[in-house]
Design a protein around this motif. Structure first.
Motif, PDB file in Angstrom:
ATOM      1  N   LEU A 149       0.855  -1.187   0.000  1.00  0.00           N
ATOM      2  CA  LEU A 149       0.000   0.000   0.000  1.00  0.00           C
ATOM      3  C   LEU A 149       0.893   1.239   0.000  1.00  0.00           C
ATOM      4  N   THR A 151       2.080   4.794   0.702  1.00  0.00           N
ATOM      5  CA  THR A 151       1.744   5.705   1.799  1.00  0.00           C
ATOM      6  C   THR A 151       2.326   7.102   1.620  1.00  0.00           C
ATOM      7  N   ASN A 173      -2.285   5.257  -1.854  1.00  0.00           N
ATOM      8  CA  ASN A 173      -3.448   4.379  -1.822  1.00  0.00           C
ATOM      9  C   ASN A 173      -3.435   3.343  -2.940  1.00  0.00           C
ATOM     10  N   ARG A 175      -2.517  -0.077  -4.516  1.00  0.00           N
ATOM     11  CA  ARG A 175      -2.284  -1.370  -3.864  1.00  0.00           C
ATOM     12  C   ARG A 175      -1.909  -2.397  -4.929  1.00  0.00           C
ATOM     13  N   THR A 250      -9.504   9.408   0.263  1.00  0.00           N
ATOM     14  CA  THR A 250      -8.175   8.809   0.117  1.00  0.00           C
ATOM     15  C   THR A 250      -7.425   8.772   1.441  1.00  0.00           C
ATOM     16  N   LYS A 253      -9.026   5.920   3.316  1.00  0.00           N
ATOM     17  CA  LYS A 253      -8.782   4.630   2.679  1.00  0.00           C
ATOM     18  C   LYS A 253      -7.340   4.179   2.886  1.00  0.00           C
ATOM     19  N   THR A 254      -6.398   5.101   2.818  1.00  0.00           N
ATOM     20  CA  THR A 254      -4.995   4.761   3.039  1.00  0.00           C
ATOM     21  C   THR A 254      -4.773   4.252   4.453  1.00  0.00           C
TER      22      THR A 254
END
Length: 339
Positions: A149, A151, A173, A175, A250, A253-254
Motif C-alpha cells: 500500500l 503511503t 493508496n 495497492r 483517500t 482509505k490509506t
C-alpha cells in the motif's frame, strides 16, 4: 436390436441432447447477466460523464501511460473549471472495476471500493478502453498474495532493483500484489507490465486488508498534511490532484477505512458529532442555504477551530478556520468514521 428398441434409444438420445442444449443455454443466459470486470492499467484513470468529451488539453489524462503532471500543469484556470460536471472520479493503478457498458473506444465502468448510491458495484463513469486490462492472472494474485500500500503522495515503480530505470509514478493508496521483499525494495506485480520494484519506505505491506492497523486521529492528520499545497482537481482521487471528497476518501482509505466517495453521502454515514464535541479526524460538512441545503463541501477537523481541506479549482490543499466567512455560515454538521 429390434426396431422398437432402436427407436427407444433414438428417442432417449434426442431427449438427452435437448436437455444438454437447454442446460447450456441456461448457463449461457446466467453468464450473460454476470458483469465482466477489469483492472485499471494506468497510474490514475479519469472517469468522464460521457465518452468523447476530451479536449486537446485532456489528452495526457487519457493515454496509456498517462501524464497527469502535464495535464494538470498545462490547463488554465478556466480549463480546469470546465472539468466541473464533466468528470466523475478517478481510479488508481490495479483498482478493480465492473464493466457496465461499451461504446466505441470507451467503457462505462464502476470503481470498486468507492461506495455510492449511484451504483451497487461502485462509482460509475466512462474511461478509454486503453486504460483498462482484463488482468486475469493479476486478479488471482490480488486475491492470494500480500499487497503493498503506497503511503507517500506519489512514488515510482522501477524496472530494476537498482532504481536505474523509472517505469511509472503512482499515487498514495495504490495497492499491488507483493512477490518479494529484498532489502530496501519491494517487488510487486502490475496489471499488464509484469513485476516492478518499489522503495520499501514508501509503502506498507499487509497480508490482507483486515491487517491494516486501526488508525488514530494523529495517523490520519499525518497522512492529510502530506498533501498540503497540492492543487485542486475536480474528481481527483490521487496524489496528482484532489477534489474535496476525493481528498477525505483517500486519507481514510490509506488508513484502512472505506468511506463514501462524495461529500453529500459522507455526510449521511459515520457517527454524527455535535459541534461542541469535535475532535481531530472528524469530517466537517458545508451546505448551501446557510447549511440547510445540499452538502457541497467537506474538510477534516484538525483541532483549534481549523480544518484541512481541498477547497476549489483556484486553490490547493490547505488549512483554514472552519468557521471563517464563506464556511461558518454554511456549517452543516460533522461525522466521525475513525472511532
Amino acid at each position: 436390436m429390434n426396431l422398437v428398441k432402436k427407436w427407444i434409444v433414438v428417442f432417449l438420445s434426442i431427449i438427452l441432447v435437448a436437455s444438454l442444449a437447454s442446460n447450456t443455454a441456461f448457463a449461457k443466459s446466467v453468464q450473460d447477466y454476470e458483469p465482466d470486470t477489469a483492472y485499471v492499467d494506468v497510474a490514475a484513470a479519469t472517469f468522464w460523464v460521457e465518452p468523447d468529451l476530451l479536449r486537446p488539453v485532456d489528452e495526457p489524462s487519457a493515454t496509456n501511460p498517462v501524464d497527469l503532471h502535464e495535464w494538470t500543469s498545462k490547463m488554465t484556470y478556466e480549463e480546469k473549471l470546465w472539468l466541473v460536471g464533466n468528470l466523475e472520479t478517478q481510479a488508481l493503478l490495479g483498482s478493480k472495476v465492473t464493466i457496465l457498458e461499451e461504446r466505441g473506444d470507451w467503457m462505462k465502468v464502476a470503481a470498486h471500493e468507492q461506495p455510492t448510491p449511484r451504483n451497487e458495484f461502485g462509482y460509475p463513469g466512462w474511461v478509454p478502453k486503453r486504460q483498462l486490462t482484463d488482468g486475469k492472472s493479476f486478479g488471482q494474485m490480488v486475491d492470494r498474495l500480500p499487497f503493498a500500500l503506497v503511503t507517500e503522495p506519489t512514488t515510482w515503480l522501477y524496472d530494476d532493483k537498482g532504481k536505474s530505470a523509472k517505469f511509472m509514478e503512482i499515487s498514495m493508496n495504490t495497492r499491488l500484489p507483493v512477490l518479494n521483499e529484498n532489502g530496501d525494495m519491494v517487488l510487486v506485480m502490475t496489471p499488464s507490465d509484469g513485476a516492478k520494484w518499489l522503495v520499501k519506505q514508501d509503502v506498507d505491506v499487509y497480508e490482507s486488508k483486515e491487517d491494516i492497523r486501526k488508525p488514530t486521529a494523529a495517523d490520519m492528520l499525518e497522512t492529510a498534511k502530506k498533501f498540503l499545497g497540492l492543487p485542486y482537481l475536480w474528481a481527483g482521487m490521487s496524489g496528482f490532484g484532489f477534489d474535496c471528497s476525493g481528498f477525505t476518501h483517500t486519507v481514510f482509505k490509506t488508513n484502512g477505512i472505506t468511506i463514501p466517495r462524495d461529500s453529500s453521502v459522507q455526510a449521511k454515514h459515520g457517527t454524527p458529532v455535535a459541534r461542541e464535541n469535535l475532535q481531530p479526524g472528524d469530517l466537517i460538512f458545508f451546505a448551501y442555504n446557510n447549511g440547510e441545503g445540499r452538502v457541497h463541501h467537506v474538510g477534516m477537523y484538525i483541532g483549534d477551530g481549523k480544518m484541512i481541506h481541498s477547497p476549489n479549482t483556484s486553490s490547493t490543499v490547505r488549512i483554514d478556520d472552519y468557521d471563517a466567512p464563506g464556511y461558518g455560515e454554511e456549517y452543516a454538521g460533522a461525522r466521525r468514521y475513525w472511532d
